[in-house]
Design a protein around this motif. Structure first.
Motif, PDB file in Angstrom:
ATOM      1  N   LYS A 285      -1.769  15.079   4.926  1.00 38.03           N
ATOM      2  CA  LYS A 285      -2.086  14.244   3.714  1.00 38.03           C
ATOM      3  C   LYS A 285      -3.643  13.994   3.846  1.00 38.03           C
ATOM      4  CE  LYS A 285      -1.253  12.526  -0.269  1.00 38.03           C
ATOM      5  NZ  LYS A 285      -0.652  13.517  -1.556  1.00 38.03           N
ATOM      6  N   LYS A 286      -4.273  13.520   5.023  1.00 45.12           N
ATOM      7  CA  LYS A 286      -5.457  13.097   5.240  1.00 45.12           C
ATOM      8  C   LYS A 286      -6.646  14.262   5.132  1.00 45.12           C
ATOM      9  CE  LYS A 286      -5.616   8.590   6.206  1.00 45.12           C
ATOM     10  NZ  LYS A 286      -6.541   7.621   5.577  1.00 45.12           N
TER      11      LYS A 286
ATOM     12  N   SER B 186       2.706  12.677  -3.816  1.00 44.01           N
ATOM     13  CA  SER B 186       2.593  11.739  -2.781  1.00 44.01           C
ATOM     14  C   SER B 186       3.521  11.928  -1.306  1.00 44.01           C
ATOM     15  CB  SER B 186       3.315  10.328  -3.313  1.00 44.01           C
ATOM     16  OG  SER B 186       4.630  10.454  -3.704  1.00 44.01           O
TER      17      SER B 186
ATOM     18  N   GLN C  40       2.396   5.766   3.324  1.00 46.89           N
ATOM     19  CA  GLN C  40       1.860   5.992   2.125  1.00 46.89           C
ATOM     20  C   GLN C  40       1.380   4.674   1.634  1.00 46.89           C
ATOM     21  OE1 GLN C  40       3.989   8.133  -0.762  1.00 46.89           O
ATOM     22  NE2 GLN C  40       3.404   6.716  -2.569  1.00 46.89           N
TER      23      GLN C  40
ATOM     24  N   PHE D  49      -2.666   4.901   2.312  1.00 49.87           N
ATOM     25  CA  PHE D  49      -3.101   5.234   1.008  1.00 49.87           C
ATOM     26  C   PHE D  49      -3.011   4.406   0.052  1.00 49.87           C
ATOM     27  CE2 PHE D  49      -1.637   9.126   3.295  1.00 49.87           C
ATOM     28  CZ  PHE D  49      -2.607   9.859   3.476  1.00 49.87           C
TER      29      PHE D  49
ATOM     30  N   ASP E 262      -0.926   3.224  -1.739  1.00 52.30           N
ATOM     31  CA  ASP E 262      -0.104   3.957  -2.838  1.00 52.30           C
ATOM     32  C   ASP E 262       1.215   3.259  -2.987  1.00 52.30           C
ATOM     33  OD1 ASP E 262       0.887   5.226  -4.857  1.00 52.30           O
ATOM     34  OD2 ASP E 262       0.808   7.257  -4.243  1.00 52.30           O
TER      35      ASP E 262
END
Length: 347
Positions: free
Chosen positions: A72-73, A137, A311, A315, A317
């Motif tokens: 994800k990064k 996500s 997450q 993030f 989020d």
């Protein structure tokens, strides 16, 4: 990256798992997912100490989740290229292991076609899971990948003639409900869902990729059950990385997406994705060898917990209530299936 991710699967597993990633051997995960360990096999080893198999499973879930975080990064590199780098790094580690274990690189004659299918489908599941991580996500992709057990039960019923009970149908309904809550299709939730979420189309693509990952991971797991313990799990991983690298090179040539990482941090992430993915596969494979499948599947749900934590922390989020509700449905389905199989095996 729990990559269905499967990651990916061990001798009997690939998804979650973790494998997830599923993924890979054991990974219903890199996969991520849960019921990967359903069939322990005829020659199950005894754990050197109580709880060691569960510790291996927890460690595997953590490694798969960290690998997913790194995927994800790394946003400037295509998911296919990330998969290619992972295959290369894992190949460099697997080759010495195969030489040391003297298993060869081809496998038993009667199992080669199954190993090849396992490699192609498992690596395809990994690529799709990585795409899902980049498109939606971390929590949503991980939870949807946990729908793998549903497809595994259905496919195993069709091809392996395994029993599909009313309880399986109940767990399937719970999983489908959870996926619907996470995806929130406009024809059920209204057009305002699309209007209020500018990235909904991207989210939808990522959710669909995670769902297809779950299907491919399920087929991979059925193939692994068919193979059983007749093939060394390292050889299974070898087919996975060879097929995956071949797929990635072809796909990158067609897409024209090949590019070197822009900074040293991204290059470090790519190396760690390969190392953590391989570590998750190995520990999940070891867990399945010494622990009951139901308990391993139960502990594998920690993939979802780690995904939510990462997450929120990395993030910033916070998952929506739709995601939380969907996650509870999917996890409840996975736990129910695991407890039921544990109960059946203990009779």
């Amino acid at each position: 990256m729990r990559p269905v991710d499967d990651t990916g699967a061990a001798k009997r597993l690939e998804s979650g798992l973790p494998l997830v990633d599923i993924p890979p051997p054991g990974s219903r995960q890199e996969s991520a997912a849960t019921e990967v360990a359903e069939t322990p096999g005829p020659a199950e080893k005894k754990a050197p100490c109580p709880g060691l198999g569960l510790f291996y499973t927890l460690l595997s879930a953590f490694l798969f989740s960290v690998g997913s975080l790194f995927v994800k990064k790394v946003q400037d590199i295509h998911a296919v290229e990330i998969s290619a780098f992972r295959c290369v790094f894992q190949m460099l580690i697997i080759i010495p292991c195969l030489i040391y274990r003297k298993t060869g690189f081809i496998g038993p004659k009667g199992q080669r076609i199954f190993l090849l299918l396992r490699g192609v489908l498992g690596s395809s599941a990994m690529i799709l899971l990585y795409y899902a991580y980049q498109s939606t996500s971390l929590a949503d992709a991980t939870v949807i990948s946990f729908s793998c057990p549903v497809f595994t039960s259905i496919i195993a019923c069709i091809f392996l003639k395994e029993k599909y009970s009313p309880w399986d149908a109940v767990f399937t309904a719970f999983t489908i409900t959870g996926v619907i809550l996470i995806v929130r299709p406009p024809f059920l939730f209204g057009s305002e869902v699309v209007e209020t979420d500018k990235d909904y189309s991207v989210h939808l693509k990522g959710a669909f990729a995670a769902l297809v990952h779950a299907v491919f991971a399920a087929v991979t797991l059925v193939i692994l059950r068919k193979i059983g313990t007749s093939v060394d799990y390292m050889l299974s991983i070898w087919y996975y990385v060879v097929a995956g690298l071949t797929e990635c090179i072809i796909a990158l040539s067609i897409l024209g997406e090949w590019s070197l990482p822009h900074c040293g941090l991204d290059r470090l992430f790519l190396i760690l994705i390969g190392l953590f993915g391989l570590g998750g596969q190995v520990f999940l494979a070891k867990a399945i060898q010494i622990e009951k499948a139901g308990l391993v599947a139960l502990m594998k749900t920690m993939d979802v917990v780690f995904a939510f934590i990462f997450q929120i922390i990395f993030f910033h989020d916070v998952p929506s209530w739709w995601t939380v509700g969907g996650s509870l449905c999917v996890v409840a389905s996975s736990i129910g299936a695991a407890v039921r199989k544990w109960y059946q095996s203990s009779k």
